[in-house]
Design a protein around this motif. Sequence first.
Motif, PDB file in Angstrom:
ATOM      1  N   CYS A  41      10.383  15.023   3.280  1.00 57.63           N
ATOM      2  CA  CYS A  41      10.347  16.468   3.475  1.00 57.63           C
ATOM      3  C   CYS A  41       8.998  16.975   2.980  1.00 57.63           C
ATOM      4  O   CYS A  41       8.719  16.948   1.786  1.00 57.63           O
ATOM      5  CB  CYS A  41      11.495  17.136   2.708  1.00 57.63           C
ATOM      6  N   GLY A  42       8.171  17.422   3.886  1.00 56.89           N
ATOM      7  CA  GLY A  42       6.871  17.959   3.498  1.00 56.89           C
ATOM      8  C   GLY A  42       5.794  16.892   3.478  1.00 56.89           C
ATOM      9  O   GLY A  42       5.939  15.793   4.007  1.00 56.89           O
ATOM     10  N   GLY A  43       4.685  17.270   2.843  1.00 54.00           N
ATOM     11  CA  GLY A  43       3.525  16.404   2.800  1.00 54.00           C
ATOM     12  C   GLY A  43       2.520  16.703   3.899  1.00 54.00           C
ATOM     13  O   GLY A  43       1.599  15.926   4.138  1.00 54.00           O
ATOM     14  N   PHE A  44       2.676  17.861   4.557  1.00 54.99           N
ATOM     15  CA  PHE A  44       1.854  18.159   5.724  1.00 54.99           C
ATOM     16  C   PHE A  44       1.003  19.426   5.577  1.00 54.99           C
ATOM     17  O   PHE A  44       0.454  19.901   6.557  1.00 54.99           O
ATOM     18  CB  PHE A  44       2.742  18.292   6.962  1.00 54.99           C
ATOM     19  N   PHE A 100       0.853  -1.185   0.000  1.00 53.81           N
ATOM     20  CA  PHE A 100       0.000   0.000   0.000  1.00 53.81           C
ATOM     21  C   PHE A 100       0.896   1.244   0.000  1.00 53.81           C
ATOM     22  O   PHE A 100       1.613   1.499   0.978  1.00 53.81           O
ATOM     23  CB  PHE A 100      -0.893   0.028   1.243  1.00 53.81           C
ATOM     24  N   GLY A 101       0.861   2.027  -1.065  1.00 59.73           N
ATOM     25  CA  GLY A 101       1.527   3.322  -1.117  1.00 59.73           C
ATOM     26  C   GLY A 101       0.467   4.393  -0.956  1.00 59.73           C
ATOM     27  O   GLY A 101      -0.291   4.655  -1.897  1.00 59.73           O
ATOM     28  N   LEU A 102       0.385   5.004   0.219  1.00 60.96           N
ATOM     29  CA  LEU A 102      -0.759   5.842   0.557  1.00 60.96           C
ATOM     30  C   LEU A 102      -0.353   7.272   0.884  1.00 60.96           C
ATOM     31  O   LEU A 102       0.531   7.503   1.719  1.00 60.96           O
ATOM     32  CB  LEU A 102      -1.495   5.250   1.766  1.00 60.96           C
ATOM     33  N   ALA A 103      -1.008   8.213   0.238  1.00 57.43           N
ATOM     34  CA  ALA A 103      -0.867   9.615   0.635  1.00 57.43           C
ATOM     35  C   ALA A 103      -1.346   9.747   2.072  1.00 57.43           C
ATOM     36  O   ALA A 103      -2.372   9.174   2.456  1.00 57.43           O
ATOM     37  CB  ALA A 103      -1.694  10.502  -0.286  1.00 57.43           C
ATOM     38  N   THR A 108      -2.649  16.031  -5.913  1.00 53.55           N
ATOM     39  CA  THR A 108      -3.562  16.811  -5.092  1.00 53.55           C
ATOM     40  C   THR A 108      -2.778  17.630  -4.075  1.00 53.55           C
ATOM     41  O   THR A 108      -3.099  18.767  -3.776  1.00 53.55           O
ATOM     42  CB  THR A 108      -4.559  15.893  -4.373  1.00 53.55           C
ATOM     43  N   GLY A 109      -1.727  17.017  -3.529  1.00 51.85           N
ATOM     44  CA  GLY A 109      -0.807  17.707  -2.629  1.00 51.85           C
ATOM     45  C   GLY A 109       0.611  17.547  -3.125  1.00 51.85           C
ATOM     46  O   GLY A 109       0.845  17.105  -4.251  1.00 51.85           O
ATOM     47  N   THR A 110       1.589  17.919  -2.292  1.00 49.72           N
ATOM     48  CA  THR A 110       2.989  17.757  -2.658  1.00 49.72           C
ATOM     49  C   THR A 110       3.700  16.964  -1.571  1.00 49.72           C
ATOM     50  O   THR A 110       3.280  16.944  -0.413  1.00 49.72           O
ATOM     51  CB  THR A 110       3.709  19.102  -2.835  1.00 49.72           C
ATOM     52  N   ASN A 111       4.778  16.313  -1.975  1.00 52.03           N
ATOM     53  CA  ASN A 111       5.585  15.561  -1.033  1.00 52.03           C
ATOM     54  C   ASN A 111       6.949  15.345  -1.654  1.00 52.03           C
ATOM     55  O   ASN A 111       7.098  15.393  -2.889  1.00 52.03           O
ATOM     56  CB  ASN A 111       4.938  14.210  -0.713  1.00 52.03           C
ATOM     57  N   TYR A 137       2.547  23.862   7.509  1.00 53.56           N
ATOM     58  CA  TYR A 137       3.744  23.157   7.952  1.00 53.56           C
ATOM     59  C   TYR A 137       4.848  23.199   6.903  1.00 53.56           C
ATOM     60  O   TYR A 137       5.741  22.358   6.897  1.00 53.56           O
ATOM     61  CB  TYR A 137       3.383  21.713   8.318  1.00 53.56           C
ATOM     62  N   GLY A 138       4.797  24.191   6.024  1.00 51.10           N
ATOM     63  CA  GLY A 138       5.912  24.454   5.132  1.00 51.10           C
ATOM     64  C   GLY A 138       5.695  24.150   3.679  1.00 51.10           C
ATOM     65  O   GLY A 138       6.531  24.503   2.842  1.00 51.10           O
TER      66      GLY A 138
END
Length: 329
Positions: free
Chosen positions: A138-141, A70-73, A122-125, A145-146
């Motif tokens: 780094c990130g994804g929050f 499972f690769g989950l956002a 939809t988001g970034t990571n 949170y940056g």
Amino acid sequence: MAYYLGIDGGGTKTYALLTDEQGQVLGKGQSGNGNHQIDAAVAAESIRSAAFGAIADAGLQLADIRHTFFGLAGADREPDYRILHPMIRNMGFTDYSVDCDTVIGLRAGTKRPYGVALICGTGTNAAGRNPQGEHVQCGGFDYMYGDFGGGGALNIEVFRSVIRAWDGREQPTQLTELLLPLLGYDTVGEMFDDFYDNQRSVPVDAARLLFAAAAGRDAVALEILNRQGVELGKSAAAVIRRLGMENEAFDVVLAGSLLTRGDRGWIRGPIEQAVRAVAPAASVVTLATEPVVGAVWAAMEADGLTIPEQVYEQMRLFRDFEHIHQTTR
């Protein structure tokens, strides 16, 4: 025969892909939001629907699957895993692994066991793994949170840019003539009043208007896309430095729909510049297959397989999720 299932759960879509050990695609499934941080109940149903849709499509049972990855956002921190593991086990899975979706994007985009992946969907990571096996995210929050950008934030940038052009705070932009018909309004004033009075939300798809406007050399759209590239470049550089990979040769894999299905270099250009400055031997590559393929390969490796070259070649251009009907379970 051994069977493997890969799951890619994002904020908008969840894909499932089932293959045998030779990489033959036997089953596919598709559903909606698979990010528990957005809505845990919806994510659980989406993951279940896509996974069991692929299993049914292959004519198999869950017990036939050797391993599922499972690769989950949203699989970012220990509190997330305390939610995700019970969720997945409640579906009946026992032989499985779970990690963030950035990991499967990286796995799908490079033959090396290390590198960096940037996601802009939809988001970034951003995440990476060095040759010693150390992993950094780094990130994804979210913005607070940056983070900056992704479809779930650039849609707001489109909307507010149209508002700012309308009230005189911004120069005129082609985004206005693109956004109004998308949302079904004749004037910006009408749109403003309806959204403000009824607390409406801007659809994520509005972010894609940036590409059409940028193709017309719209300065506002170009500035937004450039900022997205600069921010992702900063994330990549941070991951590279934290992993001590400045002198390594590796791939920086670009994944997510805003990087793989619309960008003509407006976002990629600043990323390449940032990567080149910190790691001259690194290569920036755009993911050519669905990230869910990386989940399948990760499932195989978790079961102890070494993936042969013919499996890479057979699956590396897989993008066939165009005609899947969503299932509900």
